[in-house]
Design a protein around this motif. Structure first.
Motif, PDB file in Angstrom:
ATOM      1  N   SER A  20      10.371   1.526  -3.754  1.00  0.00           N
ATOM      2  CA  SER A  20      10.090   3.018  -3.054  1.00  0.00           C
ATOM      3  C   SER A  20      11.743   3.906  -4.050  1.00  0.00           C
ATOM      4  O   SER A  20      13.066   3.282  -4.024  1.00  0.00           O
ATOM      5  N   SER A  57      11.725  -4.843   5.812  1.00  0.00           N
ATOM      6  CA  SER A  57      10.846  -3.770   5.554  1.00  0.00           C
ATOM      7  C   SER A  57       9.883  -5.153   4.845  1.00  0.00           C
ATOM      8  O   SER A  57       8.592  -5.654   4.113  1.00  0.00           O
ATOM      9  N   ASP A  71      -0.815  -2.852   4.148  1.00  0.00           N
ATOM     10  CA  ASP A  71      -0.302  -1.159   4.603  1.00  0.00           C
ATOM     11  C   ASP A  71       1.341  -0.729   3.997  1.00  0.00           C
ATOM     12  O   ASP A  71       2.498  -0.669   4.882  1.00  0.00           O
ATOM     13  N   LEU A  72       1.545  -0.753   2.439  1.00  0.00           N
ATOM     14  CA  LEU A  72       2.507   0.489   1.989  1.00  0.00           C
ATOM     15  C   LEU A  72       3.098   1.134   3.101  1.00  0.00           C
ATOM     16  O   LEU A  72       4.177   1.224   2.766  1.00  0.00           O
ATOM     17  N   GLY A  73       2.063   2.109   3.533  1.00  0.00           N
ATOM     18  CA  GLY A  73       2.730   3.293   4.103  1.00  0.00           C
ATOM     19  C   GLY A  73       3.012   3.035   5.180  1.00  0.00           C
ATOM     20  O   GLY A  73       4.280   3.710   5.898  1.00  0.00           O
ATOM     21  N   MET A  74       3.402   1.534   5.623  1.00  0.00           N
ATOM     22  CA  MET A  74       4.039   1.454   6.852  1.00  0.00           C
ATOM     23  C   MET A  74       5.401   0.528   6.268  1.00  0.00           C
ATOM     24  O   MET A  74       6.152   0.227   6.849  1.00  0.00           O
ATOM     25  N   ASP A  89       7.196   2.082   3.739  1.00  0.00           N
ATOM     26  CA  ASP A  89       7.693   2.398   2.726  1.00  0.00           C
ATOM     27  C   ASP A  89       8.634   2.723   1.731  1.00  0.00           C
ATOM     28  O   ASP A  89       8.840   2.727   0.062  1.00  0.00           O
ATOM     29  N   ASP A  93       7.144   0.667  -0.646  1.00  0.00           N
ATOM     30  CA  ASP A  93       6.372   1.601  -1.856  1.00  0.00           C
ATOM     31  C   ASP A  93       6.357   2.346  -2.570  1.00  0.00           C
ATOM     32  O   ASP A  93       7.067   3.659  -2.892  1.00  0.00           O
ATOM     33  N   ARG A 117       2.292  -1.676  -5.699  1.00  0.00           N
ATOM     34  CA  ARG A 117       0.898  -0.712  -5.470  1.00  0.00           C
ATOM     35  C   ARG A 117      -0.021  -1.755  -6.278  1.00  0.00           C
ATOM     36  O   ARG A 117      -1.518  -2.160  -5.880  1.00  0.00           O
ATOM     37  N   ASP A 126      -3.042  -3.589  -4.652  1.00  0.00           N
ATOM     38  CA  ASP A 126      -4.385  -2.775  -4.116  1.00  0.00           C
ATOM     39  C   ASP A 126      -5.184  -4.064  -4.846  1.00  0.00           C
ATOM     40  O   ASP A 126      -5.866  -3.992  -4.717  1.00  0.00           O
TER      41      ASP A 126
END
Length: 695
Positions: free
Chosen positions: A262, A293, A328-331, A333, A336, A341, A345
């Protein structure tokens, strides 16, 4: 006429051999050692496999000779595959380090039905597999992520990064490649080269020589000023070749992974990797979080890439497990990014489609597990039942491995599995195990012909029958398969043809006796009537039109077997020892005239023309006895006549064979008639013939 009339020519010691093999049943070929049974096995297998090994059987007498006859096998028809049980099989396939038999999964579990079920399950995973295949860069990215993760090493007990890790060795004291100390700027081109660690290592190696004087150890230039020498020594003070190597490698990995971080993570990572000073506590915490991560993403990518029956085999609630596989990339981040994605995805989309079919997936996996469980139990029960009935204290258990199954060995006195089974099993135990394992391999591979090269001669009587029963009468046995058993042990023939023949029917086995004379192997069928007690054989021979001395040999043997060692036995024994006056050996005296007459009268009921005095004169005449020797074609009779003429052979081994054929110590209760079946090895007869010719 047999289904396969096989002719073997010019193979090792065999000039010609004619062997009949019935299709779909057990064919026992019984014959003495040294006849060429193993050669017969090798010749048939070589021809069936068409692998070029038949040429290896060229007889020694033909090697190096132009135009010499070559090995040849005819008559195998549609046989194009073969499996052989012999000593090589035991050594090569059975009793591996971590499993009882090599490729136990393929032998005991991987049936065509298994493959079909696995293919159906794999179809459900097709979308996920394709999502990975469509993005080939995932493989390199995952490798880079693992390299970066591994650079963090094993954490301290409090979870912090260890000082010994590659990451802290590379960046913990600041990035000294991007931030070169002022006094070392003259070396900038070397420090920032493609492989700075090699230059630094080379530079440091000269340090001990630099301390010897004021001359450069590399170019011998004088270093009159102290500052010059200090500058050269500063490289060793500021740099560590290993740390610089880690730094350089990690920089490359981080650069390749940059697009997957990110924006915030990339910014912080730049600060860490380009820091001029020792890392701060928050920076180290950031690195620890990044490592976690990365680890999380690797685990989920690997889990989805390798999703299969095996990865879900031991999951109790597959319907609850599947949603947890979604990334779950939100977890996580720190990873992310738009590029991440783009990779994740499509994989998540395919996983969603699989989740929609989770009921079907769950059903197929559970059904497949049930079939495998049944297969395992059947195979275990079959082998363990045999081991128990044969008196062995071992059992086997098929256990699941991460992506397979393996058969393990258990001893009743040990709570854990037995590794390196061959080091613990006796010779007989190894052979028995290997035979049963071989049977299952045959069932798995389904060859056109099965060859057992002297498989059970080393076992006691009970174990022999237990193995024979397991191989040809047990559930899932070799009963309906074309099987050739070559053996020098008559007991299998006795069991299947006579004593236990009622157990070996449908299809009915065949048994033949192999004999060899002057390189020519022939076979004679063995029927139930051919297998008799030797006492009965002796009585039957007496009714044939043969010489009275030979009849006396058989009759003496008949009395000995019955333990009837009275006057008749002693008279015959005296005759065969050439005694003009017969004696009673046990009483150490000569027979009386009345005793001799009584014995002769009794013997004449079986040999009407018996005349002791006339026969003892013949036995004392070397020419007459030699003529009798040459007049019979029966090897057994030849060696008995030889014993009468010569007493013993100069070769101790041949003498032992002759003596044991004369007496009964090592004979089976049931055997073949030596007057019909040529059981005496050719070399023994030839040795006896040579001695008589030289006399």
């Amino acid at each position: 006429m047999a289904d396969y009339e096989i002719t073997i020519e010019n193979c090792n010691s065999i000039d010609t051999a004619n062997i009949g093999v019935e299709k779909g049943c057990l064919n026992i070929k019984f014959g003495p050692n040294g006849l060429g049974k193993s050669t017969i096995a090798k010749a048939i297998v070589s021809q069936a496999r068409d692998d070029g090994t038949l040429a290896e059987l060229v007889p020694f007498k033909s090697r190096g000779k132009t135009g010499a006859p070559q090995p040849k096998v005819d008559g195998i028809g549609d046989i194009s595959s073969a499996l052989v049980f012999d000593e090589a099989y035991v050594n090569l396939f059975a009793f591996q380090q971590d499993e009882v038999v090599k490729n136990s999964f393929d032998i005991f579990i991987k049936t065509p039905e298994y493959d079909t079920a696995m293919a159906d399950i794999e179809k459900l995973f097709y979308g996920i597999k394709k999502a990975f295949a469509d993005r080939p860069e995932i493989e390199q990215t995952t490798k880079d992520l693992k390299d970066l993760r591994d650079a963090f090493g094993k954490p301290n007990k409090d979870g912090s990064i260890a000082k010994s890790s590659k990451v802290l060795k590379a960046f913990g004291s600041g990035n000294k490649i991007d931030n070169i100390p002022d006094e070392l700027l003259p070396f900038e081109m070397f420090v920032k080269s493609a492989n700075p660690s090699k230059w630094i290592g080379w530079q440091i190696k000269g340090k001990e020589f630099l301390e010897l004087g004021d001359t450069c150890p590399y170019c011998a230039t004088a270093l009159p000023e102290p500052e010059q020498k200090e500058t050269a020594l500063a490289v060793a003070k500021e740099y560590d070749a290993t740390a610089i190597n880690h730094l350089n490698n990690l920089k490359e990995v981080i650069e390749r992974l940059g697009k997957y971080f990110s924006d915030g993570c990339q910014e912080n990572l730049d600060k860490v990797t380009k820091s001029k000073t020792e890392l701060t506590a928050p920076q180290k915490t950031f690195l620890s979080d990044l490592k976690n991560s990365i680890e999380a993403l690797i685990q989920q990518l690997d889990g989805l890439r390798t999703i299969s029956f095996f990865s879900l085999r031991d999951v109790d609630e597959i319907d609850k497990k599947m949603p947890l596989l979604k990334i779950d990339l939100g977890m996580i981040d720190k990873l992310d990014s738009e590029q991440t994605r783009a990779v994740i995805d499509p994989i998540n989309t395919q996983l969603d489609k699989l989740i929609e079919q989770v009921g079907n997936l769950k059903g197929q996996i559970n059904k497949h597990k049930a079939k495998i469980k049944k297969t395992i139990e059947e195979n275990q029960d079959s082998i363990n039942g045999f081991l128990k009935s044969a008196g062995y204290k071992y059992s086997v258990k098929i256990i699941s491995e991460p992506d397979s199954y393996k058969m393990k060995l258990i001893h009743e006195d040990l709570s854990e599995f037995v590794d390196s089974a061959s080091a613990h099993l006796s010779y007989g135990e190894k052979n028995a195990f290997a035979l049963v394992l071989f049977m299952h391999q045959v069932i798995s591979e389904d060859p056109d012909i099965v060859i057992l090269d002297d498989p059970i001669s080393s076992f006691d009587k009970n174990k022999k029958f237990a193995i024979l029963h397991q191989l040809f009468r047990g559930k899932g046995s070799l009963r309906d398969r074309t099987t050739l058993m070559l053996t020098h042990d008559i007991e299998p023939a006795i069991d299947v043809v006579k004593s236990m023949a009622h157990k070996f029917q449908d299809p009915k086995p065949s048994a033949t006796f192999l004999s060899c004379r002057q390189g020519k192997v022939k076979e004679t069928f063995i029927t139930s009537g051919d297998i008799r007690t030797f006492a009965k054989i002796c009585k039957d021979v007496l009714s044939e039109n043969i010489d009275d001395v030979i009849k006396a040999i058989y009759l003496r043997r008949h009395y000995e077997i019955l333990d009837n060692v009275g006057l008749e036995y002693n008279l015959l024994a005296s005759l065969l020892h050439g005694r003009a006056v017969p004696n009673l050996k046990a009483e150490n005296r000569d027979m009386t005239t009345q005793e001799k007459a009584a014995a002769e009268t009794e013997i004449k009921t079986l040999i009407p023309s018996f005349d002791y005095d006339a026969l003892v004169q013949q036995i004392g005449d070397a020419k007459v006895m030699k003529a009798k020797f040459l007049g019979t074609d029966v090897g057994y009779e030849k060696i008995q006549l030889f014993r009468i003429i010569k007493g013993q052979h100069q070769d101790d081994i041949i003498s032992k064979f002759i003596n044991e054929s004369y007496h009964i110590e090592n004979e089976y209760v049931m055997q073949l008639n030596p007057h019909k079946f040529e059981s005496v090895p050719e070399y023994v007869v030839e040795e006896c013939s040579k001695l008589l010719q030289d006399a």
